[in-house]
Design a protein around this motif. Structure first.
Motif, PDB file in Angstrom:
ATOM      1  N   THR A  91       0.844  -1.198   0.000  1.00 26.25           N
ATOM      2  CA  THR A  91       0.000   0.000   0.000  1.00 26.25           C
ATOM      3  C   THR A  91       0.878   1.246   0.000  1.00 26.25           C
ATOM      4  O   THR A  91       1.908   1.293   0.673  1.00 26.25           O
ATOM      5  N   LEU A  92       0.452   2.260  -0.767  1.00 26.40           N
ATOM      6  CA  LEU A  92       1.190   3.506  -0.878  1.00 26.40           C
ATOM      7  C   LEU A  92       0.568   4.628  -0.054  1.00 26.40           C
ATOM      8  O   LEU A  92       1.133   5.708   0.036  1.00 26.40           O
ATOM      9  N   THR A  93      -0.594   4.360   0.534  1.00 26.43           N
ATOM     10  CA  THR A  93      -1.285   5.339   1.366  1.00 26.43           C
ATOM     11  C   THR A  93      -1.575   4.710   2.722  1.00 26.43           C
ATOM     12  O   THR A  93      -1.608   3.478   2.852  1.00 26.43           O
ATOM     13  N   PRO A  94      -1.810   5.515   3.752  1.00 25.05           N
ATOM     14  CA  PRO A  94      -2.044   4.962   5.092  1.00 25.05           C
ATOM     15  C   PRO A  94      -3.295   4.085   5.157  1.00 25.05           C
ATOM     16  O   PRO A  94      -4.282   4.324   4.446  1.00 25.05           O
ATOM     17  N   LEU A  95      -3.220   3.083   6.017  1.00 24.47           N
ATOM     18  CA  LEU A  95      -4.385   2.248   6.298  1.00 24.47           C
ATOM     19  C   LEU A  95      -5.306   2.985   7.272  1.00 24.47           C
ATOM     20  O   LEU A  95      -4.871   3.911   7.951  1.00 24.47           O
ATOM     21  N   PRO A  96      -6.596   2.630   7.366  1.00 22.97           N
ATOM     22  CA  PRO A  96      -7.248   1.491   6.714  1.00 22.97           C
ATOM     23  C   PRO A  96      -7.570   1.767   5.241  1.00 22.97           C
ATOM     24  O   PRO A  96      -7.545   2.907   4.784  1.00 22.97           O
ATOM     25  N   VAL A  97      -7.885   0.684   4.544  1.00 20.74           N
ATOM     26  CA  VAL A  97      -8.245   0.779   3.126  1.00 20.74           C
ATOM     27  C   VAL A  97      -9.574   1.514   2.987  1.00 20.74           C
ATOM     28  O   VAL A  97     -10.504   1.310   3.769  1.00 20.74           O
ATOM     29  N   GLY A  98      -9.664   2.370   2.003  1.00 22.13           N
ATOM     30  CA  GLY A  98     -10.886   3.124   1.752  1.00 22.13           C
ATOM     31  C   GLY A  98     -10.779   3.862   0.439  1.00 22.13           C
ATOM     32  O   GLY A  98      -9.863   3.625  -0.368  1.00 22.13           O
ATOM     33  N   LYS A  99     -11.706   4.771   0.208  1.00 24.09           N
ATOM     34  CA  LYS A  99     -11.673   5.558  -1.023  1.00 24.09           C
ATOM     35  C   LYS A  99     -10.385   6.375  -1.073  1.00 24.09           C
ATOM     36  O   LYS A  99     -10.015   7.041  -0.124  1.00 24.09           O
ATOM     37  N   GLY A 100      -9.698   6.306  -2.210  1.00 23.60           N
ATOM     38  CA  GLY A 100      -8.443   7.019  -2.374  1.00 23.60           C
ATOM     39  C   GLY A 100      -7.209   6.184  -2.099  1.00 23.60           C
ATOM     40  O   GLY A 100      -6.086   6.643  -2.349  1.00 23.60           O
TER      41      GLY A 100
END
Length: 214
Positions: A91-100
């Motif tokens: 993952t390239l963005t912080p968790l948690p998984v969501g829109k964006g």
């Protein structure tokens, strides 16, 4: 000056030469390219992210609740354990998984190993998730919708692209290819989630005359 796809300029001159009229039938992508660049044809206004007419679409039934299926669909970290074609996920963005959410996958096939980046454009548990990616510079979008169907989940997946004209023909080809990959991945999810579904839900999947049987 009229704008013409540089790769297919020769094809247009070929069509205008009467000595080659006998038996010549251009390929669909040649027609799409040439027609999209005709200066005497009125162009329709561009619509952002418009869908192609023959957007690939398929449906699948999974014997598990929409919540159970969606939780596996959105489990980006464990995709390598669920999907046979995925070797590594980051993952390239912080968790948690969501829109964006942005994530990178390393995929494996018979002949090669390659990386691709995905973006979650829509995230509405447990009804819908949308993935976008680029393939050879073409923007592709996969819209996966879930709904309860009797005692299971019906998934409808549609792959679209905003490209039109000459680029649209190639984009549709890539969209159909990605739809095939997604169908294989959803089959992996089906094999993974059905045996692990909630026991109470599994009981509701059995025929009426088998319920309560020891």
């Amino acid at each position: 000056m009229e704008k013409i796809c540089p790769l297919f300029t020769a094809i247009k001159h070929h069509n205008n030469d009467k000595s080659f009229d006998r038996g010549y039938e251009p390929w669909p992508w040649q027609i799409s390219c040439l027609q999209s660049n005709q200066s005497n044809v009125a162009r329709k206004p561009k619509v952002s992210q418009s869908t192609v007419p023959d957007a690939p679409q398929f449906t699948m039934f999974i014997n598990a609740s929409p919540v159970a299926v969606y939780s596996v669909l959105a489990d980006i970290e464990h995709r390598p354990q669920i999907l046979r074609s995925v070797k590594l996920t980051r993952t390239l963005t912080p968790l948690p998984v969501g829109k964006g959410t942005l994530f990178v996958e390393q995929n494996v096939s018979i002949f090669q190993s390659f990386q691709q980046q995905f973006h979650i454009g829509a995230f509405s548990p447990p009804d819908r998730i949308e993935l976008t990616r680029k393939k050879m510079g073409y923007q592709l979008r996969a819209d996966i919708k879930l709904r309860q169907d009797n005692d299971g989940t019906r998934l409808t997946t549609t792959v679209t692209s905003p490209n039109s004209g000459c680029a649209g023909w190639f984009a549709r080809w890539f969209a159909r290819h990605w739809a095939g990959e997604l169908e294989q991945q959803l089959n992996d999810i089906k094999r993974y989630v059905e045996p692990r579904a909630n026991p109470a839900w599994q009981a509701s999947l059995r025929p009426k005359n088998q319920k309560g049987a020891s």
